[in-house]
Scaffold this motif. Structure first.
Motif, PDB file in Angstrom:
ATOM      1  N   SER A 208      47.812  41.188  49.035  1.00  0.00           N
ATOM      2  CA  SER A 208      47.609  39.849  49.572  1.00  0.00           C
ATOM      3  C   SER A 208      46.924  39.016  48.488  1.00  0.00           C
ATOM      4  O   SER A 208      45.711  39.059  48.341  1.00  0.00           O
ATOM      5  CB  SER A 208      46.730  39.983  50.820  1.00  0.00           C
ATOM      6  OG  SER A 208      46.167  38.761  51.162  1.00  0.00           O
TER       7      SER A 208
ATOM      8  N   ASP B  37      45.435  36.433  47.583  1.00  0.00           N
ATOM      9  CA  ASP B  37      44.579  35.264  47.814  1.00  0.00           C
ATOM     10  C   ASP B  37      43.135  35.647  47.491  1.00  0.00           C
ATOM     11  O   ASP B  37      42.203  35.082  48.041  1.00  0.00           O
ATOM     12  CB  ASP B  37      44.696  34.811  49.279  1.00  0.00           C
ATOM     13  CG  ASP B  37      44.307  35.917  50.266  1.00  0.00           C
ATOM     14  OD1 ASP B  37      44.106  37.073  49.823  1.00  0.00           O
ATOM     15  OD2 ASP B  37      44.209  35.636  51.468  1.00  0.00           O
TER      16      ASP B  37
ATOM     17  N   GLU C  57      43.354  40.090  43.249  1.00  0.00           N
ATOM     18  CA  GLU C  57      44.773  39.740  43.092  1.00  0.00           C
ATOM     19  C   GLU C  57      44.944  38.264  43.423  1.00  0.00           C
ATOM     20  O   GLU C  57      44.353  37.770  44.369  1.00  0.00           O
ATOM     21  CB  GLU C  57      45.706  40.570  44.004  1.00  0.00           C
ATOM     22  CG  GLU C  57      45.256  40.686  45.451  1.00  0.00           C
ATOM     23  CD  GLU C  57      44.435  41.940  45.658  1.00  0.00           C
ATOM     24  OE1 GLU C  57      44.686  42.928  44.969  1.00  0.00           O
ATOM     25  OE2 GLU C  57      43.532  41.918  46.507  1.00  0.00           O
TER      26      GLU C  57
ATOM     27  N   ALA D 224      44.410  45.862  47.894  1.00  0.00           N
ATOM     28  CA  ALA D 224      44.086  44.475  48.243  1.00  0.00           C
ATOM     29  C   ALA D 224      42.585  44.350  48.445  1.00  0.00           C
ATOM     30  O   ALA D 224      42.138  43.735  49.406  1.00  0.00           O
ATOM     31  CB  ALA D 224      44.848  44.073  49.501  1.00  0.00           C
ATOM     32  N   GLY D 225      41.831  44.960  47.553  1.00  0.00           N
ATOM     33  CA  GLY D 225      40.381  44.966  47.727  1.00  0.00           C
ATOM     34  C   GLY D 225      40.044  45.540  49.086  1.00  0.00           C
ATOM     35  O   GLY D 225      39.092  45.114  49.733  1.00  0.00           O
TER      36      GLY D 225
ATOM     37  N   THR E 222      38.708  47.786  52.001  1.00  0.00           N
ATOM     38  CA  THR E 222      37.581  48.679  52.256  1.00  0.00           C
ATOM     39  C   THR E 222      38.049  49.852  53.123  1.00  0.00           C
ATOM     40  O   THR E 222      38.670  49.627  54.165  1.00  0.00           O
ATOM     41  CB  THR E 222      36.476  47.888  52.991  1.00  0.00           C
ATOM     42  OG1 THR E 222      36.217  46.694  52.249  1.00  0.00           O
ATOM     43  CG2 THR E 222      35.208  48.699  53.116  1.00  0.00           C
TER      44      THR E 222
ATOM     45  N   ARG F  73      40.122  52.108  59.883  1.00  0.00           N
ATOM     46  CA  ARG F  73      41.388  52.180  59.138  1.00  0.00           C
ATOM     47  C   ARG F  73      41.715  53.617  58.754  1.00  0.00           C
ATOM     48  O   ARG F  73      42.884  53.999  58.734  1.00  0.00           O
ATOM     49  CB  ARG F  73      41.299  51.323  57.871  1.00  0.00           C
ATOM     50  CG  ARG F  73      41.244  49.848  58.151  1.00  0.00           C
ATOM     51  CD  ARG F  73      41.047  49.064  56.868  1.00  0.00           C
ATOM     52  NE  ARG F  73      40.972  47.639  57.141  1.00  0.00           N
ATOM     53  CZ  ARG F  73      40.265  46.790  56.434  1.00  0.00           C
ATOM     54  NH1 ARG F  73      39.583  47.208  55.386  1.00  0.00           N
ATOM     55  NH2 ARG F  73      40.252  45.513  56.756  1.00  0.00           N
TER      56      ARG F  73
ATOM     57  N   GLN G 295      38.515  36.168  56.846  1.00  0.00           N
ATOM     58  CA  GLN G 295      39.951  36.430  56.791  1.00  0.00           C
ATOM     59  C   GLN G 295      40.369  37.312  57.977  1.00  0.00           C
ATOM     60  O   GLN G 295      39.666  38.260  58.333  1.00  0.00           O
ATOM     61  CB  GLN G 295      40.318  37.145  55.481  1.00  0.00           C
ATOM     62  CG  GLN G 295      41.820  37.350  55.361  1.00  0.00           C
ATOM     63  CD  GLN G 295      42.260  37.699  53.962  1.00  0.00           C
ATOM     64  OE1 GLN G 295      41.586  38.439  53.253  1.00  0.00           O
ATOM     65  NE2 GLN G 295      43.405  37.162  53.568  1.00  0.00           N
TER      66      GLN G 295
ATOM     67  N   ILE H  96      37.168  43.071  57.139  1.00  0.00           N
ATOM     68  CA  ILE H  96      35.913  43.598  57.675  1.00  0.00           C
ATOM     69  C   ILE H  96      34.813  42.532  57.717  1.00  0.00           C
ATOM     70  O   ILE H  96      33.796  42.728  58.366  1.00  0.00           O
ATOM     71  CB  ILE H  96      35.394  44.793  56.835  1.00  0.00           C
ATOM     72  CG1 ILE H  96      35.189  44.385  55.384  1.00  0.00           C
ATOM     73  CG2 ILE H  96      36.324  45.983  56.930  1.00  0.00           C
ATOM     74  CD1 ILE H  96      34.251  45.318  54.659  1.00  0.00           C
TER      75      ILE H  96
ATOM     76  N   GLU I 127      34.157  38.932  49.695  1.00  0.00           N
ATOM     77  CA  GLU I 127      33.522  39.771  48.684  1.00  0.00           C
ATOM     78  C   GLU I 127      32.956  38.859  47.584  1.00  0.00           C
ATOM     79  O   GLU I 127      33.570  37.864  47.206  1.00  0.00           O
ATOM     80  CB  GLU I 127      34.552  40.766  48.109  1.00  0.00           C
ATOM     81  CG  GLU I 127      34.269  42.209  48.512  1.00  0.00           C
ATOM     82  CD  GLU I 127      35.236  42.744  49.581  1.00  0.00           C
ATOM     83  OE1 GLU I 127      35.969  41.923  50.181  1.00  0.00           O
ATOM     84  OE2 GLU I 127      35.252  43.972  49.827  1.00  0.00           O
TER      85      GLU I 127
HETATM   86  N1  ARG Z   1      37.336  44.085  51.716  1.00  0.00           N
HETATM   87  C1  ARG Z   1      37.748  43.359  52.865  1.00  0.00           C
HETATM   88  C2  ARG Z   1      38.495  44.270  53.814  1.00  0.00           C
HETATM   89  O1  ARG Z   1      38.937  45.319  53.433  1.00  0.00           O
HETATM   90  C3  ARG Z   1      38.572  42.131  52.548  1.00  0.00           C
HETATM   91  C4  ARG Z   1      39.737  42.344  51.649  1.00  0.00           C
HETATM   92  C5  ARG Z   1      40.639  41.137  51.563  1.00  0.00           C
HETATM   93  N2  ARG Z   1      41.644  41.287  50.560  1.00  0.00           N
HETATM   94  C6  ARG Z   1      42.590  40.392  50.215  1.00  0.00           C
HETATM   95  N3  ARG Z   1      43.401  40.699  49.262  1.00  0.00           N
HETATM   96  N4  ARG Z   1      42.636  39.242  50.804  1.00  0.00           N
HETATM   97  O2  ARG Z   1      38.671  43.969  54.962  1.00  0.00           O
END
Ligand code: ARG
Length: 273
Positions: A51, A53, A58, A112-113, A115, A120, A161, A165, A203
């Motif tokens: 993702s 954004d 990324e 996608a960063g 967690t 999950r 978002q 998390i 983050e």
């Molecule tokens: N680290 C958070 C999670 O895992 C937010 C990650 C959002 N990543 C992104 N690519 N928008 O929920």
């Protein structure tokens, strides 16, 4: 035919049928027992879902007139593909849709960063953590004096978002927040600038990156802790060999100090937009 001959026939046909049945089963098993890793190697490509954004993890950047997905997650994904000896294909989607796409096999892995939180982890398997970050708070520059500590956020409209998390973090660490969840972090920042939300939790490196590119925005000193935090790669459950291969690449990159290098590179790519 005598009774005896009849029953011999019956036993033989039963045996033949059983043999056919088991032959069929074992054939099916040969296909099903192919692991995700074997299938990836056979197809010659691995499909990443992300993702974009979330700079510097990324994001999209125009390179040679072409919209390209870049960032340190992407650099790591390239190394994973390289170590597997396959091509990397990238599919872009909203964060909330990533795990669904993984489970329906539209993608092979997620970076996608993300967690690796326990909820999950019931649904998918995670690699080891490759990057750690706390969560930061972005506000409008004009509100600098308004939001100095977490208690100042009581009852405020907090942007997070969808599916991330940060929603739980905001609910746990801010007093009675009004949560506004949107699909894209870039849209959250627009809502913030137009005053539709009071603050956004993302983050910290992401917060810092949006603020660098937006003069109206400000990164507060407020940090939200997240004990189980960090980013990991997600794959479908039961793919031990794929997780193992991914962990090997991550281990190598950590040892070679490459991940820090990729973060610096991603930050540079962002600033020379
Ligand atoms: N680290 C958070 C999670 O895992 C937010 C990650 C959002 N990543 C992104 N690519 N928008 O929920």
């Amino acid at each position: 035919m005598t009774k005896k001959v009849k029953s011999i026939f019956f036993v033989i046909s039963l045996l033949v049928m059983t043999a056919i049945f088991f032959a069929g089963c074992s054939n099916a098993n040969v296909n099903e027992s192919k692991s995700a890793l074997e299938k990836i190697k056979e197809s010659g490509k691995i499909v990443l879902g992300t993702s974009p954004d979330y700079p510097p993890y990324e994001f999209e950047k125009e390179i040679d007139g072409k919209n390209t997905i870049v960032g340190f997650d992407i650099e790591i994904a390239k190394e994973i593909a390289k170590d597997l000896g396959v091509e990397l294909e990238i599919k872009s989607m909203e964060f909330a849709g990533l795990l669904g796409s993984l489970k329906t096999n539209k993608i092979d892995f997620v970076m996608a960063g993300m967690t690796p939180d326990p909820e999950r982890a019931k649904e998918v398997d995670f690699s080891t953590i490759y990057y750690n970050a706390e969560h930061g708070l972005v506000i409008n520059k004009k509100d600098i004096d308004k939001y100095k500590e977490v208690s100042d956020l009581k009852g405020k409209i907090i942007g997070v978002q969808q599916g991330a998390i940060q929603e739980d973090i905001a609910k746990e660490q801010i007093e009675s927040p009004q949560i506004k969840a949107l699909g894209k972090v870039s849209d959250l920042m627009l809502e913030l600038k137009t005053g539709k939300v009071d603050a956004v939790v993302v983050e910290q490196p992401v917060a810092s990156s949006y603020v660098k590119n937006n003069d109206d925005l400000y990164l507060t000193n407020i940090l939200f802790k997240d004990e189980e935090g960090g980013s990991a790669v997600a794959v479908n459950k039961g793919n031990e060999d794929l997780v193992e291969a991914i962990n090997k690449t991550i281990e190598r990159l950590i040892e070679e100090n490459k991940i820090d290098e990729y973060v610096i590179l991603a930050n540079e790519m962002m600033s020379n937009e």
